[in-house]
Structure formats: structure tokens, C-alpha cells
Design a protein around this motif. Structure first.
Motif, short mmCIF file in Angstrom:
data_model
loop_
_atom_site.label_atom_id
_atom_site.label_comp_id
_atom_site.label_asym_id
_atom_site.label_seq_id
_atom_site.Cartn_x
_atom_site.Cartn_y
_atom_site.Cartn_z
N HIS A 1 0.81 -1.21 0.00
CA HIS A 1 0.00 0.00 0.00
C HIS A 1 0.85 1.27 0.00
O HIS A 1 0.33 2.37 0.20
N ALA A 2 2.13 1.17 -0.23
CA ALA A 2 3.01 2.34 -0.24
C ALA A 2 2.52 3.36 -1.27
O ALA A 2 2.07 2.98 -2.36
N PRO A 3 2.58 4.64 -0.91
CA PRO A 3 2.08 5.66 -1.83
C PRO A 3 2.83 5.73 -3.15
O PRO A 3 2.29 6.20 -4.14
N SER A 4 4.07 5.27 -3.18
CA SER A 4 4.80 5.18 -4.45
C SER A 4 5.70 3.96 -4.41
O SER A 4 5.94 3.38 -3.36
N ALA A 5 6.18 3.57 -5.58
CA ALA A 5 6.93 2.32 -5.69
C ALA A 5 8.43 2.50 -5.52
O ALA A 5 9.17 1.53 -5.64
N ASP A 6 8.91 3.71 -5.22
CA ASP A 6 10.35 3.88 -5.08
C ASP A 6 10.85 3.22 -3.79
O ASP A 6 10.10 3.02 -2.83
N LEU A 7 12.12 2.89 -3.78
CA LEU A 7 12.71 2.14 -2.66
C LEU A 7 12.61 2.89 -1.34
O LEU A 7 12.32 2.28 -0.30
N LEU A 8 12.84 4.20 -1.35
CA LEU A 8 12.80 4.97 -0.11
C LEU A 8 11.41 4.92 0.53
O LEU A 8 11.27 4.68 1.73
N THR A 9 10.37 5.12 -0.26
CA THR A 9 9.00 5.07 0.26
C THR A 9 8.68 3.70 0.80
O THR A 9 8.08 3.57 1.87
N ARG A 10 9.07 2.67 0.09
CA ARG A 10 8.82 1.31 0.56
C ARG A 10 9.56 1.02 1.86
O ARG A 10 9.03 0.35 2.74
N ALA A 11 10.78 1.52 1.99
CA ALA A 11 11.54 1.33 3.23
C ALA A 11 10.86 2.06 4.39
O ALA A 11 10.77 1.53 5.50
N VAL A 12 10.36 3.27 4.12
CA VAL A 12 9.70 4.06 5.17
C VAL A 12 8.48 3.32 5.70
O VAL A 12 8.24 3.30 6.90
N VAL A 13 7.69 2.70 4.85
CA VAL A 13 6.48 2.01 5.31
C VAL A 13 6.77 0.61 5.84
O VAL A 13 6.00 0.06 6.62
N ALA A 14 7.90 0.01 5.43
CA ALA A 14 8.22 -1.35 5.87
C ALA A 14 8.89 -1.39 7.24
O ALA A 14 8.74 -2.36 7.98
N LEU A 15 9.62 -0.34 7.60
CA LEU A 15 10.42 -0.38 8.82
C LEU A 15 9.63 -0.33 10.13
O LEU A 15 10.04 -1.00 11.09
N PRO A 16 8.52 0.40 10.25
CA PRO A 16 7.83 0.43 11.55
C PRO A 16 7.43 -0.94 12.10
O PRO A 16 7.70 -1.22 13.28
N PRO A 17 6.84 -1.85 11.31
CA PRO A 17 6.53 -3.16 11.91
C PRO A 17 7.79 -3.95 12.29
O PRO A 17 7.78 -4.69 13.28
N ILE A 18 8.85 -3.76 11.54
CA ILE A 18 10.11 -4.44 11.87
C ILE A 18 10.66 -3.89 13.18
O ILE A 18 11.12 -4.64 14.05
N PHE A 19 10.60 -2.57 13.36
CA PHE A 19 11.06 -1.96 14.60
C PHE A 19 10.17 -2.36 15.78
O PHE A 19 10.65 -2.53 16.90
N LEU A 20 8.87 -2.50 15.54
CA LEU A 20 7.97 -2.95 16.61
C LEU A 20 8.37 -4.35 17.05
O LEU A 20 8.49 -4.64 18.25
N TYR A 21 8.61 -5.23 16.11
CA TYR A 21 9.06 -6.59 16.42
C TYR A 21 10.39 -6.55 17.18
O TYR A 21 10.55 -7.21 18.21
N ALA A 22 11.34 -5.74 16.69
CA ALA A 22 12.66 -5.67 17.32
C ALA A 22 12.57 -5.10 18.73
O ALA A 22 13.27 -5.55 19.64
N ALA A 23 11.69 -4.11 18.93
CA ALA A 23 11.54 -3.52 20.26
C ALA A 23 11.03 -4.55 21.25
O ALA A 23 11.56 -4.68 22.36
N PHE A 24 10.02 -5.32 20.86
CA PHE A 24 9.50 -6.33 21.78
C PHE A 24 10.48 -7.48 21.97
O PHE A 24 10.60 -8.02 23.06
N LYS A 25 11.19 -7.85 20.93
CA LYS A 25 12.20 -8.91 21.06
C LYS A 25 13.29 -8.46 22.03
O LYS A 25 13.74 -9.24 22.88
N THR A 26 13.71 -7.21 21.94
CA THR A 26 14.73 -6.67 22.84
C THR A 26 14.22 -6.62 24.26
O THR A 26 14.92 -6.98 25.21
N TRP A 27 12.97 -6.18 24.43
CA TRP A 27 12.38 -6.09 25.76
C TRP A 27 12.28 -7.48 26.39
O TRP A 27 12.60 -7.66 27.57
N ILE A 28 11.87 -8.48 25.62
CA ILE A 28 11.78 -9.85 26.13
C ILE A 28 13.16 -10.34 26.55
O ILE A 28 13.33 -10.93 27.62
N TRP A 29 14.16 -10.08 25.72
CA TRP A 29 15.51 -10.50 26.04
C TRP A 29 15.98 -9.85 27.34
O TRP A 29 16.57 -10.50 28.20
#
Length: 143
Positions: free
Chosen positions: A90-118
Motif C-alpha cells: 500500500h506504499a504511496p509510491s513504488a520507489d525504494l525509499l518510500t517502501r523502506a519508510v512504510v516497511a520499517l515500523p513493523p520491523i522496529f515494533l518486532y525488534a523492540a519487543f524482542k529486545t524487551w523480552i531478552w
């Protein structure tokens, strides 16, 4: 000094998780609106993004109680991957930067909880190994 550093990193971890949750929520909300959910569009991101949080907390609780669940971690990864996929789709455009911007928040959410659990696992292990001065004194007096 260590306690102050732990407090700061703890609050920053909370900020990271909340920020990532909100950003990913916004992307998933847009997906739900485009899919025609209408007034229920807010429910789709709440369910999908909360899954990572809830399953992570269940995994933490199980680990603290000494249980092993080899299926829960792959479920958390799958929920994160689905969120990343939908956000990229659902990214507003197909360029790599836009896709990275929309892809990173769920990855960071996962990483934050994984770090907290550790961190909680390590603190729990350390607490089991630490003997207080009072306990040592009583042991010495008993001997």
C-alpha cells in the motif's frame, strides 16, 4: 548510574515501540480503508499490529514460567511479515525509499519487543543468581 541508564533505555524502548505501532497502524488503516472496511477500518490495524505485541507478551510470560513454545515465535514473525507486506503493498509510491519508510515500523515494533523480552529474561536470570548480603549473612551465621 546503571539504574539511570536502564530507566532511559527502558523509556526509549517504550517510545520506539509506541512510535512504530502508531506508524504501522496508520499504514494498515489506509489498507483497510482502501479495502472498503469503512467505519471498521480502525479494527484491521488494531488486530494485526496488536498481534505482535500480544503474542510477544504471551511468549515472555511462558518463558518466565519455564515453558517452551516453539510455534509462538514463528507466529510473531509471520504477523510482522504480513504487516510489512501490506504496508509495502500500500506504499504511496513504488520507489525504494518510500517502501523502506512504510516497511520499517513493523520491523522496529518486532525488534523492540524482542529486545524487551531478552532484557527481562536476562534480568530474571541475574535476579536468580544474585544473593543478597542479608542472605549471605544468615548463611554464614547458620554455618
Amino acid at each position: 548510574m546503571t539504574a539511570k541508564l536502564e530507566r532511559w533505555t527502558g523509556w526509549l524502548l517504550v517510545f520506539l515501540a509506541l512510535g512504530a505501532f502508531v506508524l504501522s497502524f496508520a499504514g494498515m488503516y489506509a489498507v483497510a480503508v482502501d479495502a472498503g472496511y469503512g467505519l471498521l477500518a480502525w479494527l484491521w490495524p488494531l488486530v494485526t499490529e496488536s498481534a505482535v505485541v500480544i503474542f510477544s507478551l504471551i511468549l515472555l510470560n511462558a518463558k518466565l514460567d519455564g515453558y517452551v513454545n516453539k510455534y509462538l515465535h514463528p507466529v510473531i514473525i509471520a504477523c510482522t511479515a504480513l504487516s510489512v507486506t501490506f504496508n509495502i503493498w500500500h506504499a504511496p509510491s513504488a520507489d525504494l525509499l518510500t517502501r523502506a519508510v512504510v516497511a520499517l515500523p513493523p520491523i522496529f515494533l518486532y525488534a523492540a519487543f524482542k529486545t524487551w523480552i531478552w532484557k527481562i529474561e536476562m534480568d530474571t536470570r541475574r535476579a536468580g543468581l544474585v544473593t543478597t548480603l542479608d542472605t549471605l549473612t544468615k548463611e554464614r551465621d547458620r554455618l
